[in-house]
Design an enzyme around this catalytic site. Structure first.
Site, PDB file in Angstrom:
ATOM      1  N   ASP A 102      10.942 -11.566   2.483  1.00 42.68           N
ATOM      2  CA  ASP A 102      10.803 -11.565   0.822  1.00 42.68           C
ATOM      3  C   ASP A 102       8.809 -11.199   1.392  1.00 42.68           C
ATOM      4  O   ASP A 102       8.479 -10.504   0.702  1.00 42.68           O
ATOM      5  CB  ASP A 102      10.813 -13.022   1.038  1.00 42.68           C
ATOM      6  CG  ASP A 102      10.893 -13.407  -0.439  1.00 42.68           C
ATOM      7  OD1 ASP A 102      10.793 -12.691  -1.142  1.00 42.68           O
ATOM      8  OD2 ASP A 102      11.689 -14.346  -0.995  1.00 42.68           O
ATOM      9  N   PHE A 151      16.931 -13.409  -5.706  1.00 41.94           N
ATOM     10  CA  PHE A 151      17.806 -14.370  -4.317  1.00 41.94           C
ATOM     11  C   PHE A 151      19.113 -14.300  -3.802  1.00 41.94           C
ATOM     12  O   PHE A 151      20.171 -14.343  -5.353  1.00 41.94           O
ATOM     13  CB  PHE A 151      17.451 -15.982  -4.968  1.00 41.94           C
ATOM     14  CG  PHE A 151      17.537 -16.819  -3.393  1.00 41.94           C
ATOM     15  CD1 PHE A 151      16.543 -17.120  -2.773  1.00 41.94           C
ATOM     16  CD2 PHE A 151      18.124 -18.327  -3.163  1.00 41.94           C
ATOM     17  CE1 PHE A 151      16.211 -18.020  -1.657  1.00 41.94           C
ATOM     18  CE2 PHE A 151      18.185 -17.910  -2.157  1.00 41.94           C
ATOM     19  CZ  PHE A 151      17.471 -18.685  -1.620  1.00 41.94           C
TER      20      PHE A 151
HETATM   21  P1  IMP Z   1       8.770 -14.553   4.026  1.00 45.34           P
HETATM   22  O1  IMP Z   1       8.593 -15.155   5.054  1.00 45.34           O
HETATM   23  O2  IMP Z   1       8.640 -15.211   1.756  1.00 45.34           O
HETATM   24  O3  IMP Z   1       9.395 -13.281   4.152  1.00 45.34           O
HETATM   25  O4  IMP Z   1      10.559 -15.736   3.606  1.00 45.34           O
HETATM   26  C1  IMP Z   1      11.684 -15.053   4.860  1.00 45.34           C
HETATM   27  C2  IMP Z   1      12.276 -16.474   5.131  1.00 45.34           C
HETATM   28  O5  IMP Z   1      12.361 -16.801   3.289  1.00 45.34           O
HETATM   29  C3  IMP Z   1      13.138 -15.577   5.287  1.00 45.34           C
HETATM   30  O6  IMP Z   1      13.238 -15.686   6.488  1.00 45.34           O
HETATM   31  C4  IMP Z   1      15.277 -16.527   4.429  1.00 45.34           C
HETATM   32  O7  IMP Z   1      15.079 -17.990   5.476  1.00 45.34           O
HETATM   33  C5  IMP Z   1      13.500 -16.664   3.235  1.00 45.34           C
HETATM   34  N1  IMP Z   1      14.033 -16.766   2.469  1.00 45.34           N
HETATM   35  C6  IMP Z   1      13.673 -15.660   1.622  1.00 45.34           C
HETATM   36  N2  IMP Z   1      14.069 -15.086   0.697  1.00 45.34           N
HETATM   37  C7  IMP Z   1      15.412 -15.313   0.309  1.00 45.34           C
HETATM   38  C8  IMP Z   1      16.979 -15.315  -0.543  1.00 45.34           C
HETATM   39  O8  IMP Z   1      17.185 -14.277  -1.342  1.00 45.34           O
HETATM   40  N3  IMP Z   1      17.494 -16.568   0.517  1.00 45.34           N
HETATM   41  C9  IMP Z   1      17.901 -16.862   1.263  1.00 45.34           C
HETATM   42  N4  IMP Z   1      16.326 -17.162   1.854  1.00 45.34           N
HETATM   43  C10 IMP Z   1      15.712 -16.227   1.722  1.00 45.34           C
END
Ligand code: IMP
Ligand code: MG
Length: 182
Positions: A102, A151
């Protein structure tokens, strides 16, 4: 549970087909290498179990537990490692497995931390990647599906710890997310 979804993005047959392809690619790339898979819990649990059973290589498996989301749908940017010890990966080829890319904060922090353990190489494999401009420049070497910036839940991905056991991946109905975040 499935009734809570506004849309299904990937059903079980679609996920399984993609896992077959990813597993073949990884198996070819890591043949005759010393592969250690590091799965990021809890989100990659289903992905890890279903993908790794398709890879017929003598790999080692370790898990890292981190928290980067605090119950809501927005990342704070802060990544908390829930354990201190790192796996013994000196001179091994690491493949990090995570559920979704994300903002990139989580994988950037994990990658940086694992680099201190002196592996031979590090690559990243994620089931999903959101099309967006990331806070951290992380590119997945292996990717299941690219999705829009929305999401999603299911197949390990949660909303406030729920829906991880949903066998498909989909978008939650807006009113359910709005109600929970009030
Ligand atoms: P980042 O650090 O923003 O890349 O987010 C990574 C973590 O956020 C992932 O390992 C997920 O656990 C959570 N996450 C990010 N987007 C989503 C989503 O759309 N649904 C559920 N969990 C998410
Ligand atoms: Mg999560």
């Amino acid at each position: 549970m499935r009734g809570d979804l506004e849309r299904v993005l990937f059903d079980e047959p679609a996920i399984n087909r993609r896992l077959d392809e990813l597993a073949e690619q990884i198996s070819n790339d890591y043949r005759d290498r010393d592969l250690t898979v590091i799965a990021v819990l809890n989100g990659s649990m289903m992905f890890m179990a279903d993908l790794l059973r398709r890879i017929p290589l003598p790999l080692k498996l370790d898990c890292l537990s981190v928290a980067s989301y605090h119950g809501k749908t927005q990342g704070s940017g802060e990544v908390i490692f829930k354990q201190v010890a790192l796996p013994d990966v000196i001179d091994r080829d690491i493949l990090i497995l995570d559920d979704i890319l994300d903002s990139g904060h989580t994988l950037a922090a994990i990658r940086e931390k694992l680099e201190t353990a002196k592996p031979r190489s590090i690559r990243v494999c994620v089931l999903l990647s959101k099309k967006k401009k990331r806070a951290q420049q992380i590119v997945a070497d292996y990717l299941g599906f690219e999705i829009e910036d929305e999401f999603v839940v299911g197949f390990g991905l949660d909303f406030m710890e729920g829906y991880r056991n949903l066998p498909c991946i989909g978008v939650l109905r807006k009113e359910l997310m709005a109600r929970a975040s009030r």
